[in-house]
Design a protein around this motif. Structure first.
Motif, mmCIF file in Angstrom:
data_model
loop_
_atom_site.group_PDB
_atom_site.id
_atom_site.type_symbol
_atom_site.label_atom_id
_atom_site.label_comp_id
_atom_site.label_asym_id
_atom_site.label_seq_id
_atom_site.Cartn_x
_atom_site.Cartn_y
_atom_site.Cartn_z
ATOM 1 N N GLY A 45 0.819 -1.214 0.000
ATOM 2 C CA GLY A 45 0.000 0.000 0.000
ATOM 3 C C GLY A 45 0.848 1.257 0.000
ATOM 4 N N GLY A 46 0.399 2.273 0.751
ATOM 5 C CA GLY A 46 1.106 3.555 0.785
ATOM 6 C C GLY A 46 2.536 3.405 1.274
ATOM 7 N N ALA A 47 2.730 2.542 2.262
ATOM 8 C CA ALA A 47 4.073 2.330 2.817
ATOM 9 C C ALA A 47 5.024 1.810 1.737
ATOM 10 C CB ALA A 47 3.995 1.331 3.971
ATOM 11 N N ALA A 48 4.515 0.947 0.875
ATOM 12 C CA ALA A 48 5.351 0.407 -0.212
ATOM 13 C C ALA A 48 5.579 1.463 -1.280
ATOM 14 C CB ALA A 48 4.670 -0.820 -0.819
ATOM 15 N N TRP A 49 4.547 2.282 -1.499
ATOM 16 C CA TRP A 49 4.679 3.342 -2.509
ATOM 17 C C TRP A 49 5.829 4.270 -2.149
ATOM 18 C CZ3 TRP A 49 2.480 4.306 -7.178
ATOM 19 C CH2 TRP A 49 2.739 5.562 -7.722
ATOM 20 N N ASP A 50 5.881 4.643 -0.861
ATOM 21 C CA ASP A 50 6.922 5.578 -0.438
ATOM 22 C C ASP A 50 8.321 5.000 -0.649
ATOM 23 O OD1 ASP A 50 5.376 7.670 0.116
ATOM 24 O OD2 ASP A 50 5.786 7.749 2.269
ATOM 25 N N LYS A 51 8.445 3.702 -0.505
ATOM 26 C CA LYS A 51 9.759 3.085 -0.625
ATOM 27 C C LYS A 51 10.096 2.682 -2.067
ATOM 28 C CE LYS A 51 12.515 -0.122 2.056
ATOM 29 N NZ LYS A 51 12.466 -1.386 2.751
ATOM 30 N N PHE A 52 9.091 2.125 -2.759
ATOM 31 C CA PHE A 52 9.363 1.543 -4.086
ATOM 32 C C PHE A 52 8.582 2.182 -5.245
ATOM 33 C CE2 PHE A 52 9.967 -1.960 -1.012
ATOM 34 C CZ PHE A 52 11.261 -2.350 -1.320
ATOM 35 N N GLN A 53 7.736 3.202 -4.949
ATOM 36 C CA GLN A 53 6.820 3.763 -5.959
ATOM 37 C C GLN A 53 5.973 2.655 -6.589
ATOM 38 O OE1 GLN A 53 10.001 5.616 -5.747
ATOM 39 N NE2 GLN A 53 8.493 6.620 -4.430
#
Ligand code: NAD
Length: 360
Positions: A45-53
């Motif tokens: 989710g958002g947490a992954a987006w911040d790290k990996f887009q």
């Protein structure tokens, strides 16, 4: 010693807070029941987006692939400002992505009204007092949400939009068997939801479910129109055991069943694939309004871990011990704010997690 690999995807908002309590409870379980859990955490989710887009990065999928089951928190930012507008997108991309990737076709959503929590239900008092224990089994990968063709065409007053409701015999049989097998271990009743008075797909659904029902002589089978079921859930929910639904009707009725049981923070769910693999998550979302304040109710996440033990790890006794610990703690009067009332002991996320862990 048996070793089980669990992919832990806490996600966003209250996800990590309530996940920590589920892991606390599973830690007690592994000490008590000769098993070792390897918890492998990964962002989603958002947490992954911040790290990996990426809402569902390949690193996360890899960890899920190597696991016996996925324990999922909840998704939905905001994690970073530019991501704000994509909240709904996060949910759709990561959840639908996981369902598709792992063939999670059977969604099990228990909706239970504990007598101790009858006050929190919007049902009429005399109906709520009786309590209920319903399991909605929803077909998750077919039906009108995925049927082709779907689209829009034309212009102006002639513009139109369409979706296709379609089910194959094998899809209906598969989910019906899940419902009847599950009912055999419960109160032995399946109510199959359809709209056979209007929709051809649902005439077929009723025919196929009726055929499958013949293989389970110990289970009572009853077909019911979806509009009647929506009404019966409010008037007499105690009549139901397993509600078998297609994708769309299951989506709607499982939310109704959740609403009448009081708090979103109490409801676990399981999404199962063929075999024993499954993903387990609480019914609620990332609850950004209370995230970070330590007051979220972790019971749905803890009961999701119990479902994981039951359906993916063949640990029925351990699952039952978690369910019983939850009931004991509620009966002792401990409550997070969402299920609190005058005279009860108000506790925060960590405290109720500790109490449940101690009671196992
Ligand atoms: P929500 O379920 O997050 O919150 C609805 C209400 O219920 C809020 O007032 C919240 O505080 C409360 N609530 C939810 N879980 C709770 C808990 N464990 N303890 C106490 N209170 C709890 O739904 P929403 O506000 O519509 O959506 C917020 C975000 O969550 C959105 O980004 C949405 O897309 C996402 N979402 C994710 C999932 C999922 O991950 N499966 C499901 C639904 C919504």
């Amino acid at each position: 010693m048996v070793i089980k690999n669990i992919a832990v995807l806490p996600g966003d908002g209250i996800g990590p807070e309530i996940m920590a309590e589920a892991i606390k409870v599973l830690d007690v379980v592994q000490k008590k029941y000769e098993v070792t859990f390897n918890f492998n955490s990964a962002p989603v989710g958002g947490a992954a987006w911040d790290k990996f887009q990426d809402h569902l990065p390949k690193e996360t999928l890899q960890i899920c692939q190597e696991a016996d089951a996925i324990l999922f928190g909840s998704v939905g930012g905001p994690v970073s400002e530019q991501h704000l507008t994509k909240w709904r997108g996060v949910e759709v991309n990561s959840l639908l992505g996981l369902r598709k990737k792992f063939g999670l076709y059977a969604n099990l959503r228990p909706a239970k009204l504990y007598p101790a929590l009858a006050f929190a239900s919007p049902l009429r008092k005399d109906i709520a007092k009786k309590g209920f224990d319903i399991l909605v089994i929803r077909e998750l990968t077919g039906g009108i949400y995925f049927g082709q063709p779907k689209g829009r065409e034309g212009k102006g007053e002639d513009e139109s939009a369409y979706d296709t409701m379609i089910y194959m015999r094998k899809e209906i049989k598969k989910i019906a068997h899940v419902a009847f097998k599950t009912a055999e271990k419960r109160k032995k009743k399946v109510t199959s939801i359809d709209k056979a008075n209007v929709l051809t797909t649902m005439v077929f659904w009723r025919e196929v479910v009726k055929e499958v029902a013949k293989e389970y002589s110990d289970v009572e089978y009853e077909p019911m129109y979806v509009d009647n079921a929506a009404m019966q859930l409010i008037r007499n929910p105690k009549q139901f055991d397993v509600l078998l639904c297609g994708n769309m009707f299951g989506d709607i009725l499982s939310d109704e069943a959740a609403a009448i049981s009081g708090s979103l923070g109490m409801l676990p769910s399981a999404s199962l694939a063929d075999g024993t693999f499954g993903m387990y998550e609480p019914g609620g979302g990332s609850a950004p309004d209370i995230a970070g304040s330590g007051i979220a109710n972790p019971i749905a996440q803890i009961l999701s871990a119990a479902m994981m033990l039951k359906y993916s790890l063949a640990m029925n006794d351990a699952a039952r011990s978690i369910e019983k610990a939850v009931e004991d703690v509620l009966n002792d009067g401990y409550r997070t704010i969402d299920i609190w009332q005058e005279g009860m002991k108000k506790v925060c996320t960590k405290e109720i997690g500790d109490l449940i862990a101690e009671n196992i």
